[in-house]
Write an enzyme that holds these catalytic residues in place. Structure first.
Site, PDB file in Angstrom:
ATOM      1  CD  GLU A   1      33.431  -8.536  -3.675  1.00  0.00           C
ATOM      2  OE1 GLU A   1      34.316  -7.816  -4.142  1.00  0.00           O
ATOM      3  OE2 GLU A   1      32.600  -8.149  -2.828  1.00  0.00           O
TER       4      GLU A   1
ATOM      5  CE1 TYR B   1      37.075  -9.430  -3.681  1.00  0.00           C
ATOM      6  CE2 TYR B   1      38.077 -10.121  -5.752  1.00  0.00           C
ATOM      7  CZ  TYR B   1      37.147  -9.351  -5.072  1.00  0.00           C
ATOM      8  OH  TYR B   1      36.308  -8.535  -5.768  1.00  0.00           O
TER       9      TYR B   1
END
Ligand code: GDP
Ligand code: MN
Length: 387
Positions: free
Chosen positions: A198, A110
């Site tokens: 993101e 992530y």
């Protein structure tokens, strides 16, 4: 303002961030060309393009081995709505599907860049726990969340990058790639005035290379005046229609679940009005700030917005005249009501600049308006009336 994943990936490419080759489907007849324009030897990944994550969990991201499977996917989604844990129960329309070349994944990580209000800077977050809901990771296994602050030049020192790369068990080649991805993202974040970038997941491919498998970008709307290329990337179909219309008319509007429409001037007063409605067991249908310089036109637009919500069973107008003149607002209210036959009860509270004149105008209008002087009484009244 949000971008679609495929749009975000176009920006990623400009900043040399590794993303999969894609083709876009907007109608069924695009399928053949879309399949032919990518390397389909291992199949592809079909991805619904809507302003939401969590698509994978509801079948909105699917590995397709053949053109037939792509057709089925398009059939299943195009023109439909997608409901995920990130959308409301209505979901979002699916008007675009992206086909991506298949990536062979070894590990999902992530990465994100956020405006970090607590630290007063932009921060990068990375985690070995990719592909999952990051809020959940932060709650259950906070030790898996790594954070680094960007300095005022939007840089993270090489030393710090190395420490992070070590924690993520990268080899030296992956560390170099990681470093390039970090600086590319940081530049993109700065250049395009983003509020969020993101990559979930950022993956290690089976060949060892890092790759951005998903891409999410939020743009700071206050900066859109200087981001002209982003302006035509807006997709109104992905936004709440009333909120979109409000924005176009410079009104601050947020739709809520209740049945009392609110029209208020000033954000603080609007919050106070909603609180008072709740205090008397009512539920506001919206937050609406017509602004400190409310004009007749804005009042009319605001009425239109409130009334377009089928749930609205009554309206509370709460105007404090500072710069605004209550007599002008009163006239605006009357004009707006006459323009569209309003059948729900309306309680009006006018206070401040020229409020006495305003009240007289409302009284003389012959319209069924209920005037109240105090916010408490006005709120109580409208709650009673919608019950
Ligand atoms: P989201 O569910 O909306 O966040 O959509 P993502 O783009 O993150 O995709 C969801 C999941 O699909 C990813 O976490 C991957 O596990 C899987 N996925 C997406 N693209 C590929 C791909 O090219 N190859 C493989 N093997 N899996 C993929
Ligand atoms: Mn994702």
């Amino acid at each position: 303002m949000n971008l679609h994943e495929y749009q975000a990936k176009e920006y990623f490419e400009t900043y040399d961030l590794p993303v999969s080759r894609r083709s876009i489907i907007k109608k069924s007849s695009d399928i053949d060309e879309a399949v032919e324009s990518i390397d389909f030897s291992n199949g592809c990944v079909a991805k619904v393009q809507s302003h939401t994550g969590g698509r994978g969990k509801v079948g909105g991201v699917k590995l397709c081995k053949s053109k037939v499977e792509v057709k089925e996917f398009v059939e299943q989604w195009l023109g439909k709505k997608i409901v995920t844990i990130q959308t409301d129960s209505d979901g979002l329309p699916v008007n675009i599907i992206s086909l991506e070349e298949l990536t062979d994944i070894d590990k999902e990580l992530y990465m994100s860049f956020i405006v970090d209000r607590g630290e007063k800077c932009v921060s990068m977050i990375v985690s070995e726990a990719g592909g999952m809901n990051i809020e959940e990771v932060a709650e259950k296994t906070p030790e898996k969340i790594l954070k680094a602050k960007l300095n005022s030049d939007y840089l993270i020192e090489e030393k710090e990058i190395k420490v992070l790369a070590n924690s993520l068990n990268f080899n030296s080649e992956q560390t170099d790639q990681f470093s390039k991805i970090v600086s590319g993202c940081a530049k993109l974040f700065r250049d395009k005035d983003l509020s969020l970038l993101e990559i979930n997941p950022l993956v290690i491919k089976t060949d060892g290379n890092l790759h951005c498998l998903d891409a999410k970008i939020n743009v700071d709307e206050n900066a859109l005046y200087r981001q002209e290329d982003l302006l035509d990337k807006r997709d109104p179909t992905q936004e709440d229609q009333r909120e979109y219309e409000a924005k176009e008319n410079d009104l601050s509007y947020v739709s809520l679940d209740g049945n009392i429409g609110c029209m208020v001037n000033g954000a603080g007063l609007a919050m106070g009005t909603m609180d008072t409605i709740k205090l008397y067991d009512g539920e506001p249908a919206n937050f609406l700030d017509v602004g400190g310089t409310a004009t007749k036109e804005r009042v009319s637009k605001a009425f239109k917005l409130i009334l377009s919500d089928q749930n609205v069973k009554g309206i509370l107008i709460n105007i404090f005249g500072g710069i605004v003149r209550c007599d002008l607002i009163a006239q605006g209210i009357i004009d707006a009501i006459k323009e569209r036959s309003v059948s729900v009860p309306i309680v009006v509270r006018l206070q401040g600049n020229k409020s006495e004149e305003g009240k007289l105008i409302l009284n003389d209008s012959g319209l069924n308006l209920i005037g109240e002087d105090s916010l408490q009484e006005a709120s109580k009244k409208i709650v009673e009336l919608v019950k």
